[in-house]
Scaffold this motif. Structure first.
Motif, PDB file in Angstrom:
ATOM      1  N   GLY A 153      59.995 -13.125  12.319  1.00  0.00           N
ATOM      2  CA  GLY A 153      61.138 -13.963  12.660  1.00  0.00           C
ATOM      3  C   GLY A 153      61.202 -14.234  14.150  1.00  0.00           C
ATOM      4  O   GLY A 153      61.549 -15.355  14.576  1.00  0.00           O
ATOM      5  N   TRP A 154      60.861 -13.234  14.964  1.00  0.00           N
ATOM      6  CA  TRP A 154      60.797 -13.456  16.419  1.00  0.00           C
ATOM      7  C   TRP A 154      59.652 -14.408  16.772  1.00  0.00           C
ATOM      8  O   TRP A 154      59.785 -15.247  17.669  1.00  0.00           O
ATOM      9  CB  TRP A 154      60.597 -12.120  17.136  1.00  0.00           C
ATOM     10  N   GLY A 161      60.315 -18.079  20.283  1.00  0.00           N
ATOM     11  CA  GLY A 161      59.142 -17.851  19.453  1.00  0.00           C
ATOM     12  C   GLY A 161      57.845 -18.300  20.110  1.00  0.00           C
ATOM     13  O   GLY A 161      57.787 -19.358  20.748  1.00  0.00           O
ATOM     14  N   ILE A 162      56.810 -17.495  19.910  1.00  0.00           N
ATOM     15  CA  ILE A 162      55.517 -17.817  20.508  1.00  0.00           C
ATOM     16  C   ILE A 162      54.869 -19.006  19.807  1.00  0.00           C
ATOM     17  O   ILE A 162      54.054 -19.716  20.403  1.00  0.00           O
ATOM     18  CB  ILE A 162      54.591 -16.577  20.446  1.00  0.00           C
ATOM     19  N   LEU A 167      52.538 -24.365  20.336  1.00  0.00           N
ATOM     20  CA  LEU A 167      52.423 -25.762  19.906  1.00  0.00           C
ATOM     21  C   LEU A 167      52.752 -26.716  21.056  1.00  0.00           C
ATOM     22  O   LEU A 167      52.073 -27.741  21.242  1.00  0.00           O
ATOM     23  CB  LEU A 167      53.339 -26.025  18.717  1.00  0.00           C
ATOM     24  N   ASN A 168      53.781 -26.406  21.834  1.00  0.00           N
ATOM     25  CA  ASN A 168      54.106 -27.242  22.993  1.00  0.00           C
ATOM     26  C   ASN A 168      52.973 -27.227  24.017  1.00  0.00           C
ATOM     27  O   ASN A 168      52.627 -28.269  24.599  1.00  0.00           O
ATOM     28  CB  ASN A 168      55.404 -26.764  23.644  1.00  0.00           C
ATOM     29  N   ALA A 175      58.224 -31.335  22.061  1.00  0.00           N
ATOM     30  CA  ALA A 175      58.756 -31.692  20.747  1.00  0.00           C
ATOM     31  C   ALA A 175      59.112 -30.472  19.907  1.00  0.00           C
ATOM     32  O   ALA A 175      59.959 -30.554  19.017  1.00  0.00           O
ATOM     33  CB  ALA A 175      57.741 -32.561  20.001  1.00  0.00           C
ATOM     34  N   TRP A 176      58.451 -29.350  20.187  1.00  0.00           N
ATOM     35  CA  TRP A 176      58.692 -28.152  19.379  1.00  0.00           C
ATOM     36  C   TRP A 176      59.724 -27.216  19.998  1.00  0.00           C
ATOM     37  O   TRP A 176      59.993 -26.149  19.454  1.00  0.00           O
ATOM     38  CB  TRP A 176      57.386 -27.394  19.172  1.00  0.00           C
ATOM     39  N   THR A 177      60.318 -27.618  21.107  1.00  0.00           N
ATOM     40  CA  THR A 177      61.360 -26.795  21.725  1.00  0.00           C
ATOM     41  C   THR A 177      62.583 -26.759  20.816  1.00  0.00           C
ATOM     42  O   THR A 177      63.063 -27.801  20.344  1.00  0.00           O
ATOM     43  CB  THR A 177      61.738 -27.354  23.101  1.00  0.00           C
TER      44      THR A 177
END
Length: 323
Positions: A153-154, A161-162, A167-168, A175-177
């Motif tokens: 979950g973290w 989250g890593i 992805l960013n 966009a994934w923020t």
């Protein structure tokens, strides 16, 4: 001489047969009594812990037993199959059942497939690397489901989250923020599948690795001389020796993946849509408060489903014991 030979070759007299048969029956009774004596404590525990709750659940499934009867101390009324009809016509059970079966199939295929690949890989690794891979698998297997769900979950957290950060970074965008993986049911089930498969692979890998060690070396050498390589060698030579073990692993994974609860419940508490992400375990847990009759009907249907899915393995096992 003829009378003597005839007398010597004559079969045992009837009293001898009767005595022999009586001794065999007595021995069988003693063996049966000893077996029952040894199995007695286990049978009693199974009867109290499994038999009684199962019978009680079956009886309650045909009644309108609810919290009202428990509070008032009244007996529930008999309603026949009304609870079962309500489960299929006036509840979300059909959708939850289809969702649970779909997840079970996907998770089982991934766990058994990836476990088999890792097992084959471990046979090719050197001792040091094999021990390192085994330790990694053991750590994943030993972690409690709740702790594993919290860690993952973290990893998929919307802010810290890593996964979102990676992805960013890889795409050079923002966009994934603050992207929530649990808000959408499809991404929710993706995260759930990652967690369950990650913890299920070690069992499949260790079991199949042990089974691979039982394949005779001369058979593998003969197949190599015959020109069998790669997938052909595994399918035609190795897999027949693993068939029974693979069947056991598949049946156990089917049962375990249909009974998942902790991972789903923990993810739902972190932001998942409960109504669209329920599986059989969480659905029974959240069934109308105090509606014990309907809940028992769902439990009976779940038991019947599990027995049906595992009946093939049980029948095969019984046939092998008879041979």
């Amino acid at each position: 001489m003829t009378d003597l030979r005839t007398r010597e070759a004559a079969p045992p007299s009837r009293p001898d047969r009767v005595v022999s048969t009586a001794r065999e029956r007595s021995r069988r009774r003693r063996d049966g009594g000893s077996a029952l004596t040894l199995l007695g404590p286990s049978l009693i525990i199974l009867g109290v812990m499994v038999g009684y709750p199962a019978v009680l659940m079956l009886v309650q499934s045909f009644t309108d037993y609810s919290i009202r009867n428990k509070v008032q101390g009244t007996l529930p009324g008999f309603v026949g199959i009304e609870n079962y009809l309500e489960v299929f016509t006036q509840s979300d059970f059909p959708a939850v059942l289809v969702r649970s079966l779909g997840l079970m199939v996907a998770m089982t295929i991934l766990i058994v497939g990836l476990g088999a690949l890792i097992a084959v890989l471990m046979t090719r690794l050197r001792r040091g690397m094999r021990i390192l891979v085994s330790l990694g698998l053991l750590l994943a297997w030993a972690m409690p489901p709740l702790a594993a769900t919290t860690v993952w979950g973290w990893i998929f957290d919307s802010q810290y989250g890593i996964v979102n950060w990676a992805l960013n970074t890889a795409m050079g965008t923002d966009a994934w923020t603050n992207h929530s993986w649990l808000a959408n049911p499809w991404s929710f089930f993706f995260v759930l599948t990652v967690i369950v498969v990650w913890q299920g692979i070690p069992f499949a890998a260790f079991t199949l690795y042990a089974a691979l060690g039982q394949v005779p070396a001369e058979v593998l050498e003969a197949s190599s001389l015959d020109g069998a390589v790669g997938w052909q060698r595994f399918r035609l030579v190795v897999f027949p020796y693993l068939r029974n073990v693979v069947t056991v692993v598949v049946v156990l994974q089917v049962i375990w993946n249909l009974r998942i609860f902790t991972q789903v419940y923990a993810l739902q508490q972190r932001g998942g849509l409960i109504s669209e992400t329920n599986v059989l375990g969480t659905y029974i847990f959240r069934q109308g408060p105090g509606e014990f009759g309907v809940t028992s009907a769902i439990g009976v249907l779940m038991v019947v489903l599990l027995l049906t899915l595992s009946w093939g393995y049980i029948r095969t096992t019984l046939k092998e014991e008879e041979l």
